[in-house]
Write an enzyme that holds these catalytic residues in place. Structure first.
Site, PDB file in Angstrom:
ATOM      1  N   SER A 106     -10.293   1.577   3.349  1.00 37.50           N
ATOM      2  CA  SER A 106      -8.548   2.522   2.231  1.00 37.50           C
ATOM      3  C   SER A 106      -7.567   1.836   1.425  1.00 37.50           C
ATOM      4  O   SER A 106      -6.689   2.185   0.470  1.00 37.50           O
ATOM      5  CB  SER A 106      -7.880   3.819   3.095  1.00 37.50           C
TER       6      SER A 106
ATOM      7  N   SER B 225      -9.640  -0.686   7.226  1.00 37.06           N
ATOM      8  CA  SER B 225      -9.288  -0.436   6.179  1.00 37.06           C
ATOM      9  C   SER B 225      -8.404  -1.630   5.316  1.00 37.06           C
ATOM     10  O   SER B 225      -8.027  -1.204   4.088  1.00 37.06           O
ATOM     11  CB  SER B 225      -8.135   0.891   5.928  1.00 37.06           C
TER      12      SER B 225
ATOM     13  N   LYS C 288       0.666  -1.286  -0.149  1.00 38.59           N
ATOM     14  CA  LYS C 288       0.134   0.205  -0.103  1.00 38.59           C
ATOM     15  C   LYS C 288       1.275   0.944  -0.007  1.00 38.59           C
ATOM     16  O   LYS C 288       1.734   1.366   0.902  1.00 38.59           O
ATOM     17  CB  LYS C 288      -0.574   0.066   1.376  1.00 38.59           C
TER      18      LYS C 288
HETATM   19  N1  GLN Z   1     -12.181   3.661   7.117  1.00 34.63           N
HETATM   20  C1  GLN Z   1     -11.962   4.227   7.589  1.00 34.63           C
HETATM   21  C2  GLN Z   1     -11.705   5.868   7.834  1.00 34.63           C
HETATM   22  O1  GLN Z   1     -12.327   6.495   7.148  1.00 34.63           O
HETATM   23  C3  GLN Z   1     -10.979   3.192   7.795  1.00 34.63           C
HETATM   24  C4  GLN Z   1      -9.391   4.029   7.324  1.00 34.63           C
HETATM   25  C5  GLN Z   1      -8.771   2.944   8.140  1.00 34.63           C
HETATM   26  O2  GLN Z   1      -8.747   2.323   8.251  1.00 34.63           O
HETATM   27  N2  GLN Z   1      -7.832   3.835   7.684  1.00 34.63           N
HETATM   28  O3  GLN Z   1     -11.789   6.250   8.933  1.00 34.63           O
END
Ligand code: GLN
Length: 480
Positions: A154, A178, A79
């Site tokens: 994400s 994420s 990532k």
């Molecule tokens: N979807 C969650 C957010 O927007 C989690 C993001 C993540 O785990 N990096 O914060």
């Protein structure tokens, strides 16, 4: 060689039997991933030179008769919030579009030392903020299972790359779901280890007290192997844990009979019906494998979203202060004064979601509001963590859905941040408590959309989590 469905075991056997060399594998894997990429936009960029050099090292070790490592020749996607020396690391942000880090993250060093071959950097929401990968400055990722749908976020690029066969395993990052949510949406396995299990050195910070480096693979065993390699104490991250890392694969021995599983009633209320049915079938399979299932309660669950979005925005507002055109990032041209330069750089560089979070975070931390929001959220976080400790006195693992619904259409929730935040409802509690959790595929809806089942265990009991998930997957995992 079936590139798109290879497992680590198959690669290991193929290399040992000299059916292919690591260089041949890397070359083919790169070709496949590059050809597949226009469909999904899973990779932001490839690093062929680095990949081929890693593969040559594996072949040299094999030729010398040395152990080439647990991930020898395995194609990996990383990532783009995890830094790679000499390879651009953008965090999905316009601000870092040209940033080339001078060092490697510890997880990257470890996976390459184990013979892993990094093909390239995976697309993601800007600074890992999002649940659909639509917040990337470099375009969204499409779900390989249904191209008009999001892959989740994400770590959407990491999940899509693995689902598409453009990597065997991938590193992602998980702050509030994420890794597990995109794994669930794309039909792969996604692991969030205990907080501190994997060094965060070289993981670009979003919300430091919640950030984890997570692992994705098509099988539980592959994801476990990747964790095995990257886990463990690291001097470069003082929050990394000293706890010894057991042999996860040896412990995934199928012995799940008698395991006590808890189903928290708060997690089964607002499910899309097909998701609920698939999880129920998954739980039935676990019962047939000999697990004892009982209902439990995690009473503070309703406060989790509010708690998470206060803590993560507070920490993000502080962590993102460094992108100011001075210390990092492309500088906005033509500003008259220093404060104009800051304002213009940040104003032009950050996307809407990052701006929203910086404003929210600065607000909840400001004097006068700190006690009412931030401090209160920290207290609620403790209560949520305590719910889990209480539950683990009675059960060995907790089983829940990963997301209330399967992958949604691109654009569907873009204008409604609250709806988007709600997709994290079942995943953020694990991060708030800092316990290990994973998503394992649990069948698909009638429209063919994958659904993941979540398994959570006690701090540092990744082994128990893998044992259960692996037994589940090997018993068919509710295929179809
Ligand atoms: N979807 C969650 C957010 O927007 C989690 C993001 C993540 O785990 N990096 O914060």
């Amino acid at each position: 060689m079936e590139i798109a469905s290879l497992t680590i075991d198959q690669i290991r056997e193929g290399l040992a039997a000299r059916r292919f060399s690591a260089l041949e594998l890397a070359t083919q894997a790169l070709e496949f991933a590059q050809a597949a990429n226009p469909k999904t936009n899973a990779y932001l960029h490839f690093c062929p030179e680095r990949a081929l050099a890693a593969a040559r090292r594996v072949d040299a070790a094999l030729a010398r008769g040395d152990d080439p490592g647990a991930l020898a020749g395995v194609p990996v996607a990383v990532k783009d919030v995890i830094v790679t020396k000499g390879v651009r690391t953008t965090c999905g942000s316009r601000l870092l579009a040209q940033y080339v880090p001078p060092y490697d993250a510890t997880a990257v060093i470890r996976l390459e030392q184990a013979g892993g071959v990094i093909l390239g950097k995976a697309n993601c929401d800007e600074f890992a903020m999002g649940s659909s990968n639509e917040n990337s400055a470099f375009g969204p990722v499409r779900n390989p299972v249904a191209l008009d749908r999001v892959p989740g976020g994400s770590s959407g690029g990491s999940a899509a790359a693995v689902a598409q066969g453009a990597a065997v395993v991938a590193l992602g990052s998980d702050t509030g779901g994420s890794v597990r949510q995109p794994a669930s949406f794309c039909g792969v396995v996604g692991v969030t280890p205990t907080y501190g299990r994997v060094s965060r050195y070289g993981l670009v910070a979003f919300a430091s007290s919640l950030d984890h480096i997570g692992q994705l693979g098509r099988t539980v065993r592959d994801a476990a192997r990747l964790l095995q390699v990257v886990a463990g104490r690291d001097e470069m991250d003082s929050t990394s844990a000293f706890a010894p890392v057991p042999d996860y694969l040896a412990l995934a021995d199928g012995r799940v009979r008698g395991m006590k599983l808890g189903l928290p009633r708060e997690y089964f209320k607002d499910l899309a019906s097909e998701t609920g049915d698939l999880i129920a079938r998954g739980v039935d399979l676990l019962r047939r494998l000999g697990c004892e299932v009982r209902e439990i309660s995690l009473p503070h669950t309703p406060y989790a979203i509010a708690c998470y979005y206060i803590i993560c925005t507070a920490e993000a507002s502080s962590n993102l202060a460094r992108y100011d055109g001075m210390r990092y990032t492309t500088r906005s041209a033509g500003s008259e004064t220093l404060s104009d330069m800051y304002r213009n750089t940040r104003g032009e560089g950050f996307g809407a979601e990052c701006k929203r979070r910086i404003m929210l975070g600065a607000y909840v931390l400001s004097s006068g509001y700190y006690d009412a929001y931030y401090l209160k959220a920290q207290k609620v976080r403790t209560l949520i963590a305590r719910d889990f400790s209480e539950a683990f006195r009675e059960v060995d693992a907790i089983v829940t859905p990963v997301s209330p619904f399967p992958a949604f259409k691109l654009g569907e929730k873009l204008d409604d941040p609250l709806q988007m935040y709600l997709s994290d409802i079942y995943t953020i509690t694990g991060d708030l408590a800092g316990i290990p959790c994973l998503s394992v595929p649990c069948g698909s809806t009638a429209a063919g959309l994958p659904v993941g089942m979540q398994i959570l265990t006690r701090h540092f009991d990744e082994a128990g989590m893998f044992r259960l998930a692996d037994a589940f997957q090997r018993a068919g995992g509710c295929a179809g």
